[in-house]
Design an enzyme around this catalytic site. Structure first.
Site, mmCIF file in Angstrom:
data_model
loop_
_atom_site.group_PDB
_atom_site.id
_atom_site.type_symbol
_atom_site.label_atom_id
_atom_site.label_comp_id
_atom_site.label_asym_id
_atom_site.label_seq_id
_atom_site.Cartn_x
_atom_site.Cartn_y
_atom_site.Cartn_z
ATOM 1 N N THR A 60 0.834 -1.208 0.000
ATOM 2 C CA THR A 60 0.000 0.000 0.000
ATOM 3 C C THR A 60 0.867 1.256 0.000
ATOM 4 O O THR A 60 2.024 1.214 0.457
ATOM 5 C CB THR A 60 -0.884 -0.017 1.272
ATOM 6 O OG1 THR A 60 -1.419 1.279 1.474
ATOM 7 C CG2 THR A 60 -0.085 -0.378 2.523
ATOM 8 N N ASP A 61 0.287 2.370 -0.454
ATOM 9 C CA ASP A 61 1.018 3.644 -0.364
ATOM 10 C C ASP A 61 1.068 4.158 1.074
ATOM 11 O O ASP A 61 1.810 5.103 1.372
ATOM 12 C CB ASP A 61 0.390 4.691 -1.299
ATOM 13 C CG ASP A 61 -1.053 5.076 -0.931
ATOM 14 O OD1 ASP A 61 -1.646 4.422 -0.053
ATOM 15 O OD2 ASP A 61 -1.562 6.040 -1.532
ATOM 16 N N GLU A 62 0.277 3.531 1.976
ATOM 17 C CA GLU A 62 0.216 4.038 3.354
ATOM 18 C C GLU A 62 1.545 3.855 4.094
ATOM 19 O O GLU A 62 1.782 4.489 5.119
ATOM 20 C CB GLU A 62 -0.932 3.368 4.125
ATOM 21 C CG GLU A 62 -2.249 3.605 3.415
ATOM 22 C CD GLU A 62 -3.483 3.191 4.207
ATOM 23 O OE1 GLU A 62 -3.424 3.176 5.442
ATOM 24 O OE2 GLU A 62 -4.495 2.889 3.565
ATOM 25 N N TYR A 66 -1.635 -0.735 11.016
ATOM 26 C CA TYR A 66 -1.773 -1.378 9.699
ATOM 27 C C TYR A 66 -0.579 -1.036 8.811
ATOM 28 O O TYR A 66 0.089 -1.929 8.276
ATOM 29 C CB TYR A 66 -3.084 -0.935 9.023
ATOM 30 C CG TYR A 66 -3.131 -1.234 7.545
ATOM 31 C CD1 TYR A 66 -3.126 -2.546 7.079
ATOM 32 C CD2 TYR A 66 -3.172 -0.205 6.591
ATOM 33 C CE1 TYR A 66 -3.152 -2.826 5.707
ATOM 34 C CE2 TYR A 66 -3.211 -0.480 5.228
ATOM 35 C CZ TYR A 66 -3.198 -1.788 4.795
ATOM 36 O OH TYR A 66 -3.217 -2.067 3.450
ATOM 37 N N LYS A 82 2.397 -3.460 7.281
ATOM 38 C CA LYS A 82 2.649 -3.614 5.840
ATOM 39 C C LYS A 82 4.075 -3.173 5.509
ATOM 40 O O LYS A 82 4.758 -3.801 4.687
ATOM 41 C CB LYS A 82 1.643 -2.800 5.024
ATOM 42 C CG LYS A 82 0.224 -3.320 5.038
ATOM 43 C CD LYS A 82 0.070 -4.702 4.413
ATOM 44 C CE LYS A 82 0.266 -4.714 2.917
ATOM 45 N NZ LYS A 82 -0.046 -6.042 2.327
HETATM 46 P P1 NAD Z 1 -9.398 -7.604 2.222
HETATM 47 O O1 NAD Z 1 -9.358 -7.344 3.690
HETATM 48 O O2 NAD Z 1 -10.637 -7.301 1.446
HETATM 49 O O3 NAD Z 1 -9.057 -9.151 1.921
HETATM 50 C C1 NAD Z 1 -8.022 -9.817 2.579
HETATM 51 C C2 NAD Z 1 -8.156 -11.302 2.250
HETATM 52 O O4 NAD Z 1 -7.060 -11.988 2.890
HETATM 53 C C3 NAD Z 1 -9.453 -11.938 2.767
HETATM 54 O O5 NAD Z 1 -9.998 -12.802 1.783
HETATM 55 C C4 NAD Z 1 -8.987 -12.743 3.984
HETATM 56 O O6 NAD Z 1 -9.799 -13.882 4.242
HETATM 57 C C5 NAD Z 1 -7.575 -13.115 3.588
HETATM 58 N N1 NAD Z 1 -6.696 -13.368 4.755
HETATM 59 C C6 NAD Z 1 -6.549 -12.582 5.846
HETATM 60 N N2 NAD Z 1 -5.689 -13.169 6.711
HETATM 61 C C7 NAD Z 1 -5.275 -14.332 6.127
HETATM 62 C C8 NAD Z 1 -4.382 -15.356 6.510
HETATM 63 N N3 NAD Z 1 -3.732 -15.336 7.696
HETATM 64 N N4 NAD Z 1 -4.171 -16.399 5.672
HETATM 65 C C9 NAD Z 1 -4.831 -16.447 4.466
HETATM 66 N N5 NAD Z 1 -5.711 -15.513 4.068
HETATM 67 C C10 NAD Z 1 -5.921 -14.459 4.887
HETATM 68 O O7 NAD Z 1 -8.141 -6.814 1.632
HETATM 69 P P2 NAD Z 1 -7.997 -6.041 0.230
HETATM 70 O O8 NAD Z 1 -8.544 -4.690 0.379
HETATM 71 O O9 NAD Z 1 -8.455 -6.929 -0.856
HETATM 72 O O10 NAD Z 1 -6.393 -5.907 0.176
HETATM 73 C C11 NAD Z 1 -5.601 -6.937 -0.407
HETATM 74 C C12 NAD Z 1 -4.144 -6.513 -0.330
HETATM 75 O O11 NAD Z 1 -3.946 -5.278 -1.014
HETATM 76 C C13 NAD Z 1 -3.652 -6.291 1.110
HETATM 77 O O12 NAD Z 1 -2.335 -6.804 1.198
HETATM 78 C C14 NAD Z 1 -3.670 -4.777 1.263
HETATM 79 O O13 NAD Z 1 -2.685 -4.370 2.193
HETATM 80 C C15 NAD Z 1 -3.329 -4.336 -0.145
HETATM 81 N N6 NAD Z 1 -3.863 -3.016 -0.548
HETATM 82 C C16 NAD Z 1 -5.180 -2.712 -0.332
HETATM 83 C C17 NAD Z 1 -5.664 -1.472 -0.761
HETATM 84 C C18 NAD Z 1 -7.120 -1.112 -0.596
HETATM 85 O O14 NAD Z 1 -7.497 0.041 -0.884
HETATM 86 N N7 NAD Z 1 -7.987 -1.995 -0.180
HETATM 87 C C19 NAD Z 1 -4.803 -0.553 -1.388
HETATM 88 C C20 NAD Z 1 -3.459 -0.922 -1.584
HETATM 89 C C21 NAD Z 1 -3.001 -2.152 -1.165
HETATM 90 P P1 TYD Z 2 -10.538 3.788 4.619
HETATM 91 O O1 TYD Z 2 -11.521 3.376 3.579
HETATM 92 O O2 TYD Z 2 -10.600 3.163 5.970
HETATM 93 O O3 TYD Z 2 -9.088 3.622 3.966
HETATM 94 P P2 TYD Z 2 -7.618 4.097 4.526
HETATM 95 O O4 TYD Z 2 -7.734 4.469 5.940
HETATM 96 O O5 TYD Z 2 -6.839 2.854 4.307
HETATM 97 O O6 TYD Z 2 -7.229 5.241 3.631
HETATM 98 O O7 TYD Z 2 -10.674 5.344 4.825
HETATM 99 C C1 TYD Z 2 -10.514 6.255 3.744
HETATM 100 C C2 TYD Z 2 -10.613 7.650 4.312
HETATM 101 O O8 TYD Z 2 -11.950 7.848 4.793
HETATM 102 C C3 TYD Z 2 -9.700 7.889 5.499
HETATM 103 O O9 TYD Z 2 -9.189 9.230 5.429
HETATM 104 C C4 TYD Z 2 -10.614 7.739 6.712
HETATM 105 C C5 TYD Z 2 -11.949 8.199 6.187
HETATM 106 N N1 TYD Z 2 -13.132 7.550 6.787
HETATM 107 C C6 TYD Z 2 -14.182 8.348 7.286
HETATM 108 O O10 TYD Z 2 -14.147 9.598 7.252
HETATM 109 N N2 TYD Z 2 -15.269 7.708 7.836
HETATM 110 C C7 TYD Z 2 -15.357 6.353 7.912
HETATM 111 O O11 TYD Z 2 -16.368 5.824 8.457
HETATM 112 C C8 TYD Z 2 -14.279 5.561 7.378
HETATM 113 C C9 TYD Z 2 -14.330 4.049 7.442
HETATM 114 C C10 TYD Z 2 -13.198 6.203 6.810
#
Ligand code: NAD
Ligand code: TYD
Length: 343
Positions: free
Chosen positions: A131-133, A157, A161
């Protein structure tokens, strides 16, 4: 290719699985523990393909992971399994340390053992999805993150990561595992668990519930449609360079309040905007994320195919036509945290 995907029942992992099975000849083994965030219905249409295989596996289980490598004999790994929600990491960081750090370590060890066993001529890639975070928080006038930005994670988190990114690169540098790291901005789209900003606001607005915007809603995220992220990950696996990092983003910076108002406008303009409530801010809330994608655009020719406005409209339409999916989650599995606490 034979591709081992971890976390392929989650939001982004399932988009990756759907893209690979429907858009290529590759074969997939999906390893997922099925936590609260994992949902088999996200890949239901792929399950009948003989190129799709699933095993319920915790990536921290070294024996099960080693067995999966030995039996499936992958040409590449797309590692997405993680605990992914910042608010949950504030309320309970332990699972984040376990899965994101110990789980990634376990997977790297199994991948390395498998890589060493393979004939040298057969290429292998391990794509670690991050992630960019991990780069921390940008000021309003700072340049966007890129592949050279120093790490400065601020939440449990992002710290977990960041640690997993360091482990992945170390296994590349020290042991010669062909590791590629991707750092992507915020995703949105279909099948996102309704605890993240975009789906949470859609389903709350549809239920005429208060829309909890943290602080003043001025925090900025760079939004990428999930299918565009999935396309980038498949491209990185197929043709990325081992040892490289790819920063991925939507070049679509928006303040949270703009995103929430955009959702209300798509639903029915003013009346839903009256549901917006500014609530207590998230502790350590990063002000701004933004990603410079020049490197992946120039080297792999990837770019987002969908604008934020188009992607948001598609996403709202999807949640409108899939109420049975998200209402089942809200009614049974959802354990909302930190919501509804008014400022
Ligand atoms: P998500 O939470 O929707 O899905 C995570 C998946 O991993 C689920 O299916 C869960 O069952 C599985 N999982 C969790 N713990 C596990 C374990 N111990 N063993 C096997 N499986 C396990 O997450 P997402 O939003 O799809 O993110 C996927 C990846 O992309 C993550 O690594 C996250 O850090 C990264 N990412 C997410 C975002 C975003 O905006 N959602 C952005 C950039 C990077
Ligand atoms: P989120 O979807 O949790 O992603 P991330 O924290 O990984 O960026 O949140 C996106 C943005 O929205 C973040 O600045 C927090 C804000 N946010 C709210 O204002 N209200 C909410 O209920 C949630 C879940 C997030």
């Amino acid at each position: 290719m034979r591709i081992l995907v971890t976390g392929g029942l989650g939001f982004i992992g399932s988009a990756v699985v759907r893209r690979i099975i429907s858009g290529s000849d590759h074969e997939v083994l999906n390893l997922d523990k099925i936590t609260y965030a994992g949902d088999p219905s996200t890949v239901a249409e792929m399950a009948s393909s003989d190129r799709y295989h699933f095993e319920r596996t915790d990536i921290c289980d070294a024996a099960a992971v080693a067995r999966a490598f030995a039996e499936f004999r992958p040409d590449g790994v797309l590692h997405l399994a993680a605990e992914s929600h910042v608010d949950r990491s504030i309320d309970g960081p332990a699972d984040f340390i376990q899965t994101n750090l110990v789980g990634t370590f376990t997977l790297l060890e199994a991948a390395l053992a498998w890589h060493r066993e393979r004939p040298c001529a057969e290429p292998f890639r391990f794509v670690h999805v991050s992630t960019d975070e991990v780069f921390g928080s940008l000021g309003p006038d700072d340049a966007p993150f890129d592949e050279t930005t120093p790490y400065s994670p601020r939440s449990p988190y992002s710290a977990s990561k960041a640690g997993s990114d360091h482990l992945a690169r170390a296994w590349g540098e020290t042991f010669g595992l062909p590791v590629i790291v991707t750092n992507c901005s915020n995703n949105y789209g279909e099948y996102q668990f309704p605890e993240k900003l975009v789906p949470l606001m859609i389903v709350k607005a549809l239920r005429a519930e208060a829309l909890p915007v943290y602080g003043a809603g001025e925090n900025v995220r760079d939004w990428l449609y999930v299918d565009d992220h999935a396309a980038a990950l498949v491209q990185v696996l197929e043709s990325g360079y081992p040892g490289e990092t790819y920063a991925i983003g939507g070049s679509a910076e928006r303040q949270n309040i703009e995103v929430v108002r955009g959702i209300c406008d798509l639903l029915d303009a003013r009346p839903r905007q009256d549901l917006i409530e500014f609530v207590q801010d998230r502790p350590g809330h990063d002000l701004r994320y933004a990603v410079n994608t020049d490197h992946i655009c120039a080297t792999l020719g990837w770019r987002p195919s969908v604008s934020f406005e188009e992607g948001l409209a598609r996403t709202v339409d999807w949640y409108l036509s899939h109420e049975e999916w998200w209402s089942a989650i809200l009614d049974s599995r959802y354990e909302g945290q930190r919501l509804g606490s008014k400022a």
